[in-house]
Design a protein around this motif. Structure first.
Motif, PDB file in Angstrom:
ATOM      1  N   ASN A  92      74.905 113.341  83.469  1.00  0.00           N
ATOM      2  CA  ASN A  92      73.556 113.063  83.948  1.00  0.00           C
ATOM      3  C   ASN A  92      73.667 112.205  85.210  1.00  0.00           C
ATOM      4  OD1 ASN A  92      74.036 110.377  83.126  1.00  0.00           O
ATOM      5  ND2 ASN A  92      73.093 110.736  81.116  1.00  0.00           N
ATOM      6  N   GLN A  93      72.529 111.781  85.741  1.00  0.00           N
ATOM      7  CA  GLN A  93      72.539 111.055  87.003  1.00  0.00           C
ATOM      8  C   GLN A  93      73.312 109.735  86.896  1.00  0.00           C
ATOM      9  OE1 GLN A  93      71.445 112.476  89.631  1.00  0.00           O
ATOM     10  NE2 GLN A  93      71.641 110.837  91.136  1.00  0.00           N
ATOM     11  N   ALA A  94      73.140 109.018  85.791  1.00  0.00           N
ATOM     12  CA  ALA A  94      73.827 107.734  85.616  1.00  0.00           C
ATOM     13  C   ALA A  94      75.330 107.943  85.464  1.00  0.00           C
ATOM     14  CB  ALA A  94      73.264 107.006  84.402  1.00  0.00           C
ATOM     15  N   GLU A  95      75.730 108.955  84.694  1.00  0.00           N
ATOM     16  CA  GLU A  95      77.155 109.231  84.496  1.00  0.00           C
ATOM     17  C   GLU A  95      77.811 109.670  85.800  1.00  0.00           C
ATOM     18  OE1 GLU A  95      76.982 110.672  79.824  1.00  0.00           O
ATOM     19  OE2 GLU A  95      76.608 112.095  81.454  1.00  0.00           O
ATOM     20  N   LYS A  96      77.054 110.419  86.607  1.00  0.00           N
ATOM     21  CA  LYS A  96      77.588 110.831  87.909  1.00  0.00           C
ATOM     22  C   LYS A  96      77.858 109.603  88.781  1.00  0.00           C
ATOM     23  CE  LYS A  96      76.275 113.040  92.229  1.00  0.00           C
ATOM     24  NZ  LYS A  96      75.150 113.519  93.060  1.00  0.00           N
ATOM     25  N   ALA A  97      76.884 108.699  88.850  1.00  0.00           N
ATOM     26  CA  ALA A  97      77.045 107.493  89.666  1.00  0.00           C
ATOM     27  C   ALA A  97      78.227 106.663  89.179  1.00  0.00           C
ATOM     28  CB  ALA A  97      75.760 106.673  89.642  1.00  0.00           C
ATOM     29  N   GLU A  98      78.388 106.571  87.858  1.00  0.00           N
ATOM     30  CA  GLU A  98      79.490 105.789  87.288  1.00  0.00           C
ATOM     31  C   GLU A  98      80.837 106.411  87.640  1.00  0.00           C
ATOM     32  OE1 GLU A  98      81.112 104.392  82.876  1.00  0.00           O
ATOM     33  OE2 GLU A  98      79.112 105.276  83.112  1.00  0.00           O
ATOM     34  N   LEU A  99      80.909 107.745  87.561  1.00  0.00           N
ATOM     35  CA  LEU A  99      82.158 108.426  87.882  1.00  0.00           C
ATOM     36  C   LEU A  99      82.521 108.256  89.358  1.00  0.00           C
ATOM     37  CD1 LEU A  99      84.507 110.328  87.131  1.00  0.00           C
ATOM     38  CD2 LEU A  99      82.985 112.253  87.657  1.00  0.00           C
ATOM     39  N   LEU A 100      81.537 108.382  90.231  1.00  0.00           N
ATOM     40  CA  LEU A 100      81.810 108.279  91.669  1.00  0.00           C
ATOM     41  C   LEU A 100      82.202 106.854  92.071  1.00  0.00           C
ATOM     42  CD1 LEU A 100      79.074 110.589  93.250  1.00  0.00           C
ATOM     43  CD2 LEU A 100      81.507 111.047  92.901  1.00  0.00           C
ATOM     44  N   GLU A 101      81.725 105.892  91.320  1.00  0.00           N
ATOM     45  CA  GLU A 101      82.111 104.504  91.611  1.00  0.00           C
ATOM     46  C   GLU A 101      83.603 104.299  91.330  1.00  0.00           C
ATOM     47  OE1 GLU A 101      80.812  99.933  90.392  1.00  0.00           O
ATOM     48  OE2 GLU A 101      79.652 101.664  89.680  1.00  0.00           O
ATOM     49  N   ILE A 102      84.067 104.991  90.281  1.00  0.00           N
ATOM     50  CA  ILE A 102      85.485 104.890  89.923  1.00  0.00           C
ATOM     51  C   ILE A 102      86.327 105.861  90.745  1.00  0.00           C
ATOM     52  CG2 ILE A 102      87.152 105.121  88.021  1.00  0.00           C
ATOM     53  CD1 ILE A 102      84.816 104.614  86.102  1.00  0.00           C
ATOM     54  N   GLU A 103      85.755 107.067  90.966  1.00  0.00           N
ATOM     55  CA  GLU A 103      86.511 108.162  91.568  1.00  0.00           C
ATOM     56  C   GLU A 103      85.708 108.812  92.689  1.00  0.00           C
ATOM     57  OE1 GLU A 103      89.867 108.753  91.608  1.00  0.00           O
ATOM     58  OE2 GLU A 103      89.767 108.952  89.422  1.00  0.00           O
ATOM     59  N   PRO A 104      85.635 108.208  93.869  1.00  0.00           N
ATOM     60  CA  PRO A 104      84.828 108.761  94.965  1.00  0.00           C
ATOM     61  C   PRO A 104      85.272 110.164  95.391  1.00  0.00           C
ATOM     62  CG  PRO A 104      85.512 106.504  95.442  1.00  0.00           C
ATOM     63  CD  PRO A 104      86.283 106.933  94.246  1.00  0.00           C
ATOM     64  N   LYS A 105      86.561 110.472  95.210  1.00  0.00           N
ATOM     65  CA  LYS A 105      87.065 111.779  95.627  1.00  0.00           C
ATOM     66  C   LYS A 105      86.507 112.922  94.776  1.00  0.00           C
ATOM     67  CE  LYS A 105      91.262 110.213  95.270  1.00  0.00           C
ATOM     68  NZ  LYS A 105      92.754 110.089  95.253  1.00  0.00           N
ATOM     69  N   ALA A 106      85.856 112.611  93.654  1.00  0.00           N
ATOM     70  CA  ALA A 106      85.318 113.661  92.785  1.00  0.00           C
ATOM     71  C   ALA A 106      83.998 114.222  93.299  1.00  0.00           C
ATOM     72  CB  ALA A 106      85.127 113.111  91.368  1.00  0.00           C
ATOM     73  N   GLU A 107      83.431 113.595  94.335  1.00  0.00           N
ATOM     74  CA  GLU A 107      82.084 113.983  94.767  1.00  0.00           C
ATOM     75  C   GLU A 107      81.999 115.460  95.151  1.00  0.00           C
ATOM     76  OE1 GLU A 107      78.443 112.388  97.576  1.00  0.00           O
ATOM     77  OE2 GLU A 107      80.465 111.600  97.878  1.00  0.00           O
ATOM     78  N   LYS A 108      83.004 115.990  95.840  1.00  0.00           N
ATOM     79  CA  LYS A 108      82.897 117.381  96.293  1.00  0.00           C
ATOM     80  C   LYS A 108      83.050 118.382  95.152  1.00  0.00           C
ATOM     81  CE  LYS A 108      87.727 118.267  97.648  1.00  0.00           C
ATOM     82  NZ  LYS A 108      88.581 118.717  98.772  1.00  0.00           N
ATOM     83  N   ASN A 121      61.717 121.423  84.160  1.00  0.00           N
ATOM     84  CA  ASN A 121      61.251 120.034  84.202  1.00  0.00           C
ATOM     85  C   ASN A 121      61.868 119.204  85.318  1.00  0.00           C
ATOM     86  OD1 ASN A 121      59.502 120.020  81.746  1.00  0.00           O
ATOM     87  ND2 ASN A 121      61.428 120.580  80.760  1.00  0.00           N
ATOM     88  N   GLY A 122      62.660 119.820  86.183  1.00  0.00           N
ATOM     89  CA  GLY A 122      63.212 119.103  87.321  1.00  0.00           C
ATOM     90  C   GLY A 122      64.191 118.017  86.948  1.00  0.00           C
ATOM     91  N   ILE A 123      64.908 118.182  85.834  1.00  0.00           N
ATOM     92  CA  ILE A 123      65.873 117.175  85.388  1.00  0.00           C
ATOM     93  C   ILE A 123      67.182 117.357  86.161  1.00  0.00           C
ATOM     94  CG2 ILE A 123      67.200 116.322  83.419  1.00  0.00           C
ATOM     95  CD1 ILE A 123      64.934 117.360  81.632  1.00  0.00           C
ATOM     96  N   GLU A 124      67.707 116.258  86.690  1.00  0.00           N
ATOM     97  CA  GLU A 124      68.948 116.327  87.449  1.00  0.00           C
ATOM     98  C   GLU A 124      70.148 116.195  86.514  1.00  0.00           C
ATOM     99  OE1 GLU A 124      69.124 113.646  90.695  1.00  0.00           O
ATOM    100  OE2 GLU A 124      67.566 114.693  91.845  1.00  0.00           O
ATOM    101  N   ARG A 125      70.983 117.230  86.536  1.00  0.00           N
ATOM    102  CA  ARG A 125      72.220 117.228  85.759  1.00  0.00           C
ATOM    103  C   ARG A 125      73.323 117.761  86.644  1.00  0.00           C
ATOM    104  NH1 ARG A 125      72.596 119.994  79.962  1.00  0.00           N
ATOM    105  NH2 ARG A 125      74.205 118.588  79.237  1.00  0.00           N
ATOM    106  N   TRP A 126      74.549 117.357  86.344  1.00  0.00           N
ATOM    107  CA  TRP A 126      75.674 117.720  87.194  1.00  0.00           C
ATOM    108  C   TRP A 126      76.827 118.201  86.329  1.00  0.00           C
ATOM    109  CZ3 TRP A 126      74.674 117.117  92.407  1.00  0.00           C
ATOM    110  CH2 TRP A 126      73.527 116.371  92.713  1.00  0.00           C
ATOM    111  N   CYS A 127      77.750 118.906  86.965  1.00  0.00           N
ATOM    112  CA  CYS A 127      78.948 119.352  86.255  1.00  0.00           C
ATOM    113  C   CYS A 127      80.160 119.229  87.166  1.00  0.00           C
ATOM    114  CB  CYS A 127      78.800 120.790  85.766  1.00  0.00           C
ATOM    115  SG  CYS A 127      78.743 122.023  87.093  1.00  0.00           S
TER     116      CYS A 127
END
Length: 413
Positions: A92-108, A121-127
């Motif tokens: 989810n959005q919070a987990e994405k932010a947490e992961l990128l804080e630890i691992e910025p190279k994962a963004e792409k 419902n316009g819910i933001e989710r990532w994979c």
């Protein structure tokens, strides 16, 4: 037959139940009656008909069967991609932010992930989409590696041999059906209170989940037909239900749907123009996240749930859909349809016309030459034949039990 109506109860915590009432007799009778509750529960309409088919509309006793490919010459529809990951590739959005804080190279490698609920419902989710990631890139991201190891463990603990085999490729989704170009998304489950199932075009960098169906080669013309009242009438009559919500089926709803057979170039152009107008209005009304045009809205974000709620639907959007409905109806016949039941009755007649050449030959007359097996016309040509699934296909079908185990109408004894 009394067609579906909500069951009223004065009990506390009552269940939301829909009911049909069907009367049977030991012999046939010339006069039969269908009672409709579509417009007014207190004042239903009763119509005398010659025959009531298994879908509780007037017509011959036609029963739809599951088709692996569309009945008409339209793009094929498939399920979205199934993670089968135990949730370790999804964020989810919070987990994405947490992961990128630890691992910025994962963004792409983080792409939007859209199922029915997220889309509507316009819910933001990532994979984590690692299909194009190199081994060196993956090993350089320790936080991502931990997630991949968790995916492997999850799959190895499965009772299914096919899932355990997927543990050899823990960086990938269990099933990857992501289109390489823009595609049309249809939610697998949606509310029955809406006049239209919200559908839309998405770009290939938005990953569609197995909770939706995708049409990779769809055009504005296909969007126009599928988002029309004509198609919705078909959905309401033949789809399965989750409680009372629509469960859109690829093999029953989409593949059996009779598309208009004689659309002129002028009519097609009109439908495409009307479809594009609807998509433009959706962007203007606030749906800038999921739409055909890559344009972000200037106003505050608005979800498809907001736009297609009958109580809050913008007037301009409702007017545009009404204009599209009229244009689609005219592609089927010149006379206007007075109700959804008329539309469905017409669609079943068209279905029978399309499938008539595919009907099996009857038994030979007594005394005549007995037909050989090779003389018989098959029920469906090879294009529409139901393929015998191999082991992999059978496993994939079992994974989609959410859809395949749903038994829609017809109502049987």
């Amino acid at each position: 037959a009394h067609r579906a109506f909500p069951w009223e109860s004065e009990a506390r915590g009552k269940a939301h139940v829909h009911v049909v009432i069907i009367g049977f007799g030991p012999t046939d009778v010339p006069a039969k009656f269908i009672t409709d509750y579509d417009t007014d529960l207190e004042h239903p309409t009763c119509t005398r008909v010659a025959n009531i088919n298994p879908y509780l509309v007037e017509g011959s006793d036609t029963v739809l069967t599951k088709l692996s490919v569309p009945l008409c010459a339209v793009p094929e529809i498939v399920f979205g991609s199934m993670p089968n990951d135990g949730g370790h590739l999804l964020l989810n959005q919070a987990e994405k932010a947490e992961l990128l804080e630890i691992e910025p190279k994962a963004e792409k490698f983080l792409l939007p992930f859209v199922g029915a609920e997220e889309f509507i419902n316009g819910i933001e989710r990532w994979c984590l989409w690692l299909a194009k990631a190199t081994a060196a890139e993956i090993r350089a991201m320790s936080a991502v590696m931990r997630r991949i190891e968790a995916v492997k463990d999850h799959r190895l603990q499965s009772a299914r041999a096919t899932t355990r085999a997927l543990a050899k490729q823990p960086t990938l989704f269990g099933e990857n059906r992501q289109p390489a170009s823009n595609y049309l998304l249809i939610p697998g489950v949606s509310s029955e209170t809406r006049n239209y199932i919200p559908i839309g075009f998405l770009r290939p960098n938005i990953i569609a989940s197995n909770a939706v169906s995708v049409v990779p080669d769809a055009t504005l013309y296909h969007f126009a037909i599928l988002t029309s009242t004509m198609h919705m009438a078909w959905v309401k009559h033949v789809c399965g239900r989750l409680e009372s919500r629509f469960r859109y089926s690829n093999q029953i709803v989409y593949n059996n749907f009779p598309w208009p057979t004689a659309v002129t170039p002028a009519q097609r152009e009109q439908l495409e123009s009307a479809a594009k107008h609807i998509l433009d209005l959706r962007v203007e009304c606030g749906d800038g996240r999921h739409g055909y045009l890559p344009v972000r809205q200037k106003s505050a974000a608005c979800t498809l749930a907001d736009l297609y709620d009958p109580l809050t639907m913008p007037a301009a959007l409702a007017k545009a859909h009404a204009a599209l409905d009229r244009a689609v109806d005219r592609c089927y016949r010149k006379e206007a349809f007075a109700s959804d039941r008329q539309r469905v009755e017409y669609l079943f007649q068209l279905y029978e016309q399309i499938t008539a050449p595919l009907a099996p030959v009857g038994k030979p007359k007594r005394g005549g030459r007995r037909k050989k097996a090779e003389d018989a016309v098959p029920a469906f040509p090879p294009l529409l034949a139901q393929q015998v699934p191999n082991a992999d296909q059978a496993a994939a079908d079992a994974a989609h039990a959410y859809f395949l185990h749903e038994e829609p109408p017809p109502y049987r004894v």
